[in-house]
Design an enzyme around this catalytic site. Sequence first.
Site, PDB file in Angstrom:
ATOM      1  N   CYS A   1      -1.543   0.754   7.225  1.00 25.94           N
ATOM      2  CA  CYS A   1      -2.990   0.491   7.311  1.00 25.94           C
ATOM      3  C   CYS A   1      -3.377  -0.777   6.556  1.00 25.94           C
ATOM      4  O   CYS A   1      -3.615  -1.814   7.155  1.00 25.94           O
ATOM      5  CB  CYS A   1      -3.802   1.676   6.775  1.00 25.94           C
ATOM      6  SG  CYS A   1      -3.662   3.181   7.740  1.00 25.94           S
ATOM      7  N   ARG A   2      -3.437  -0.682   5.248  1.00 27.14           N
ATOM      8  CA  ARG A   2      -3.967  -1.773   4.436  1.00 27.14           C
ATOM      9  C   ARG A   2      -3.016  -2.956   4.301  1.00 27.14           C
ATOM     10  O   ARG A   2      -3.415  -4.104   4.523  1.00 27.14           O
ATOM     11  CB  ARG A   2      -4.347  -1.242   3.043  1.00 27.14           C
ATOM     12  CG  ARG A   2      -5.470  -0.224   3.096  1.00 27.14           C
ATOM     13  CD  ARG A   2      -5.664   0.467   1.764  1.00 27.14           C
ATOM     14  NE  ARG A   2      -4.534   1.358   1.494  1.00 27.14           N
ATOM     15  CZ  ARG A   2      -4.342   2.029   0.362  1.00 27.14           C
ATOM     16  NH1 ARG A   2      -5.213   1.895  -0.627  1.00 27.14           N
ATOM     17  NH2 ARG A   2      -3.309   2.822   0.208  1.00 27.14           N
ATOM     18  N   SER A   3      -1.771  -2.709   3.906  1.00 26.79           N
ATOM     19  CA  SER A   3      -0.880  -3.845   3.645  1.00 26.79           C
ATOM     20  C   SER A   3      -0.522  -4.642   4.901  1.00 26.79           C
ATOM     21  O   SER A   3      -0.448  -5.870   4.829  1.00 26.79           O
ATOM     22  CB  SER A   3       0.367  -3.421   2.857  1.00 26.79           C
ATOM     23  OG  SER A   3       1.096  -2.425   3.512  1.00 26.79           O
TER      24      SER A   3
ATOM     25  N   ASP B   1      -8.091   3.728   1.102  1.00 26.27           N
ATOM     26  CA  ASP B   1      -7.185   4.011   2.212  1.00 26.27           C
ATOM     27  C   ASP B   1      -8.020   4.527   3.383  1.00 26.27           C
ATOM     28  O   ASP B   1      -8.633   5.587   3.286  1.00 26.27           O
ATOM     29  CB  ASP B   1      -6.155   5.058   1.792  1.00 26.27           C
ATOM     30  CG  ASP B   1      -5.046   5.231   2.807  1.00 26.27           C
ATOM     31  OD1 ASP B   1      -5.235   4.847   3.985  1.00 26.27           O
ATOM     32  OD2 ASP B   1      -3.996   5.769   2.431  1.00 26.27           O
TER      33      ASP B   1
ATOM     34  N   CYS C   1       0.873  -1.187   0.000  1.00 20.74           N
ATOM     35  CA  CYS C   1       0.000   0.000   0.000  1.00 20.74           C
ATOM     36  C   CYS C   1       0.903   1.227   0.000  1.00 20.74           C
ATOM     37  O   CYS C   1       2.083   1.125  -0.330  1.00 20.74           O
ATOM     38  CB  CYS C   1      -0.994  -0.023   1.167  1.00 20.74           C
ATOM     39  SG  CYS C   1      -0.299   0.205   2.813  1.00 20.74           S
TER      40      CYS C   1
ATOM     41  N   ASN D   1       2.370   1.533   4.312  1.00 20.76           N
ATOM     42  CA  ASN D   1       2.617   0.269   5.008  1.00 20.76           C
ATOM     43  C   ASN D   1       2.262   0.348   6.495  1.00 20.76           C
ATOM     44  O   ASN D   1       2.926  -0.223   7.340  1.00 20.76           O
ATOM     45  CB  ASN D   1       4.076  -0.173   4.807  1.00 20.76           C
ATOM     46  CG  ASN D   1       4.350  -1.617   5.208  1.00 20.76           C
ATOM     47  OD1 ASN D   1       5.456  -1.927   5.640  1.00 20.76           O
ATOM     48  ND2 ASN D   1       3.392  -2.504   5.093  1.00 20.76           N
TER      49      ASN D   1
END
Length: 149
Positions: A13-15, A121, A8, A11
Amino acid sequence: MTKILMVCLGNICRSPLAEGILKSKLSSEFKVDSAGTANYHTGSQPDKRSIAVARKHGLDISNLRGRQFTIHDFDTFNFIYVMDESNYQNVINLARNQEDIDKVEMILNLVYPDKNYDVPDPYYGGNQGFENVYNMLDEACSKIADNLS
C-alpha cells in the site's frame, strides 16, 4: 548513485506508492525501492487501490512486487524512510550500529519535523484513505526530491 528505500508493513500500500511517487520526481541518477517489515505479501503486486490511486495521478506501479526488509538493506541504501512508528521500531531492531540507525527516518518528519506522525495504513479503509495517503506521500517525496537536488 544515491539509493532510497521506502518501508511499510506489507509493501503493498504505502511504500510502493512512495516508491512510485519519488521515482517520478527524481532522475535516473537515483535508485528508489520499497520493502515491508513483514513477509505477508512477498512477490505480490501492490494493492489494487494503490495501483488505482497512482494511475489516477499518472503513475504506474503495477510492475512493483512486494519484498521484505532485510539487514542487507542497510548496506545498500543511503536513506530509509518508514511510514509509521511500528515500521521504525521493526527496522531499528535490525540495525547493527549507529550508522544503520542514522539512515532511518519517519517519512512525514520531512513535512512535520520531529513530530513522528504516522502515514496511516489505508488497507482496511476505503478509497479515500488511499487518496489521503497519496497526498501525504506526494508532499513528503517533494521534500526528499528538493533535499537531493
